[in-house]
Scaffold this active site. Structure first.
Site, mmCIF file in Angstrom:
data_model
loop_
_atom_site.group_PDB
_atom_site.id
_atom_site.type_symbol
_atom_site.label_atom_id
_atom_site.label_comp_id
_atom_site.label_asym_id
_atom_site.label_seq_id
_atom_site.Cartn_x
_atom_site.Cartn_y
_atom_site.Cartn_z
ATOM 1 C CG ASP A 89 -9.668 5.685 -1.924
ATOM 2 O OD1 ASP A 89 -10.232 4.575 -2.187
ATOM 3 O OD2 ASP A 89 -8.506 5.723 -1.409
ATOM 4 C CG ASP A 125 3.422 6.022 1.599
ATOM 5 O OD1 ASP A 125 2.191 5.327 1.912
ATOM 6 O OD2 ASP A 125 3.413 6.833 0.658
ATOM 7 C CG HIS A 161 -0.636 5.949 1.510
ATOM 8 N ND1 HIS A 161 0.064 5.556 0.507
ATOM 9 C CD2 HIS A 161 -2.068 5.468 0.804
ATOM 10 C CE1 HIS A 161 -0.343 4.786 -0.245
ATOM 11 N NE2 HIS A 161 -1.582 4.692 -0.312
ATOM 12 C CD GLU A 164 0.083 9.685 -1.653
ATOM 13 O OE1 GLU A 164 0.775 8.738 -0.884
ATOM 14 O OE2 GLU A 164 -0.059 9.411 -3.121
#
Length: 263
Positions: A70, A140, A142, A147
């Site tokens: 990314d 979380d 991801h 997300e």
């Protein structure tokens, strides 16, 4: 799925680096070994060991092609928080035989971000796909900037970052979440799971819930990491601190079946 449990972060990184090095060394010479790479704090120890091996003459990157996960949208290469900068500062600049033309990182300054993402997928395909994708996960769950509730079949594209992610990443931007870009370019969950192998690093007590969701939870867009349950070549390398939410039976099972992999 394999789960490799190590005593601490350092041993986890050493195991992962040795595994990656073994795959590179055993790869057939007819085409390059294609390696997917992450940024963030999780892979730093792995990068340090791979650099050490490379500079000691134990491992060559001359036949390795890399694709990063990314990049922030709107940050130029020279920005000290761009992932282009991070990768060169923490890894590529220290390798003695890495070819610059074999390094692929999404361009956060692309005039047409969606076209940049489509092109990235095309470049991966032209290389014959990714042999091994190294990654980490967020608290979380991801993967990359996918997300919670991102499609598990998603491809490389523009991602909007949640407030939580911007707050977590603000430690790199002077503690100000407003300075963290609102969007990023990211490979998709499907891009990651298309790799022949996926090796995910999970360390620290704050990742314990995410590890449990990855290994024991149901497959769900809520936890994009859970897509790894459907991958035949998925490996989780973790440390003891990250195992706090696993059931005792699960913890003992992976220690038993992977007992020869403990450092």
């Amino acid at each position: 799925m394999r789960v490799i449990i190590q005593d601490n972060y350092e041993k986890m990184c050493l195991w992962a680096a040795r595994y990656i090095a073994g795959k590179i060394r055993s790869h057939a010479e007819e085409r390059p070994f294609v390696l997917g790479l992450p940024t963030g704090s999780s892979p730093i120890g792995v990068y340090r060991e791979l650099i050490r091996m490379n500079r000691a003459g134990e491992l060559s990157f001359a036949n390795v092609v890399t694709f990063n996960m990314d990049e922030y949208l709107g940050l130029p290469h020279e920005h000290d928080q761009s992932y282009w900068y991070f990768m060169h500062d923490n890894f590529f600049n220290h390798l003695v035989d890495m070819k610059p033309e074999n390094i692929h990182i999404l361009d956060g300054m692309a005039e047409d971000p969606e076209a940049e993402c489509r092109s990235y997928e095309g470049k991966i395909a032209a290389c014959g796909g990714i042999d091994l994708f190294l990654g980490g996960i967020g608290v979380d769950g991801h993967i990359a900037f996918n997300e919670p509730f991102t499609s598990l079949s998603s491809r490389t594209g523009v991602r909007s970052l949640t407030t939580d992610t911007r707050i977590v990443n603000s430690r790199f931007f002077g503690g100000d979440p407003e300075k963290v870009p609102e969007q990023a370019l990211s490979v998709g969950v499907g891009t990651v799971t298309d790799a022949r192998e996926v090796l995910i690093l999970i360390s620290g007590h704050n990742k314990a819930r995410a590890l449990a969701a990855t290994v024991e939870g149901g497959v769900s867009q809520r936890w994009t990491c859970s897509a790894l349950q459907l991958h035949n070549g998925a490996i989780i390398a973790c440390d003891e601190e990250a195992c706090g939410e696993l059931t005792v039976d699960t913890y003992k099972y992976f220690l038993d079946i992977e007992r020869g992999e403990r450092l």
